[in-house]
Design a protein around this motif. Sequence first.
Motif, short mmCIF file in Angstrom:
data_model
loop_
_atom_site.label_atom_id
_atom_site.label_comp_id
_atom_site.label_asym_id
_atom_site.label_seq_id
_atom_site.Cartn_x
_atom_site.Cartn_y
_atom_site.Cartn_z
N ALA A 1 78.35 56.00 38.90
CA ALA A 1 77.68 55.00 37.76
C ALA A 1 76.26 55.13 39.62
O ALA A 1 76.04 55.00 39.90
CB ALA A 1 77.56 53.43 38.51
N THR A 2 75.20 54.84 38.00
CA THR A 2 73.62 54.55 38.78
C THR A 2 72.93 53.36 38.89
O THR A 2 73.54 52.76 37.49
CB THR A 2 72.52 55.73 37.89
N ASP A 3 72.61 53.24 39.66
CA ASP A 3 71.29 51.62 39.22
C ASP A 3 70.42 51.80 39.19
O ASP A 3 69.41 52.99 39.22
CB ASP A 3 71.74 51.19 40.60
N ARG B 1 72.80 48.31 35.92
CA ARG B 1 73.36 49.66 36.17
C ARG B 1 74.26 50.45 34.59
O ARG B 1 74.27 50.24 33.92
CB ARG B 1 74.66 49.91 36.80
N ASP C 1 74.98 39.93 40.47
CA ASP C 1 73.44 40.35 41.21
C ASP C 1 72.49 40.61 39.15
O ASP C 1 73.28 41.70 38.68
CB ASP C 1 73.24 41.41 41.84
N GLY D 1 76.02 42.95 37.12
CA GLY D 1 76.60 42.46 37.53
C GLY D 1 77.06 41.07 37.35
O GLY D 1 75.57 40.33 37.14
N LEU E 1 65.34 48.50 40.96
CA LEU E 1 65.33 46.79 40.72
C LEU E 1 63.68 46.63 40.38
O LEU E 1 63.19 47.22 40.41
CB LEU E 1 64.88 46.43 42.10
N ARG F 1 69.99 43.49 39.01
CA ARG F 1 70.41 44.97 39.24
C ARG F 1 71.15 45.15 37.41
O ARG F 1 72.65 45.12 37.36
CB ARG F 1 71.10 45.26 40.45
#
Length: 187
Positions: free
Chosen positions: A89-91, A80, A75, A72, A94, A78
């Motif tokens: 999309a898959t994160d 992705r 961000d 990101g 963390l 994280r």
Amino acid sequence: EPEQRKLTWHDWTRVADISRDGQLILFDETGVAGGAEYLMYLHRTADRSTVRLGNGLAMALAPDGKHVLALGAHDRYRLRLMPLSEGAATDLPLTGLEYQWARYFPDGRRLLALANEPGQPLRLYVQALDGKPVAVTPPGTVRNIAISPDGETVALLAADGELMLYPTTGQGAGRMVQAGEPLAPLL
């Protein structure tokens, strides 16, 4: 190709990765054209088409060519996975790290990441796509990185200008490559 051609897109094009066969070029736009969230694109050299993938910073193409690894714009905690075909999309989980960049290992199951824990200097980490990162270098030692073809070793140019080799297991210290020493047997 027989002739050089311009592949830049807008005002601040940054190439993130090129597929092994040279057919895909992953890049992002982070200037005025990219806006506050930045924009990621995929260029196909075969038909010279370019498609917008979404917002964020492009990190790497998955070795299997099915996903793009992205970060990101705001961000940086994280990572992705964005599919290149249909799907959401898959994160990734963390980890507590703030990422600067990440690259796939040849196996496609692990990442090499330049990141830091809060309040700590940058260092290299190895992490499984679904696992916890393991530090493989001391803090502040990272420039010009290369992953060995077998994924067992990372070579880097340390801040002091020395060429260093580190095992990707997180076990064992780095080893300085002496001037004039051949690299082939080491990797």
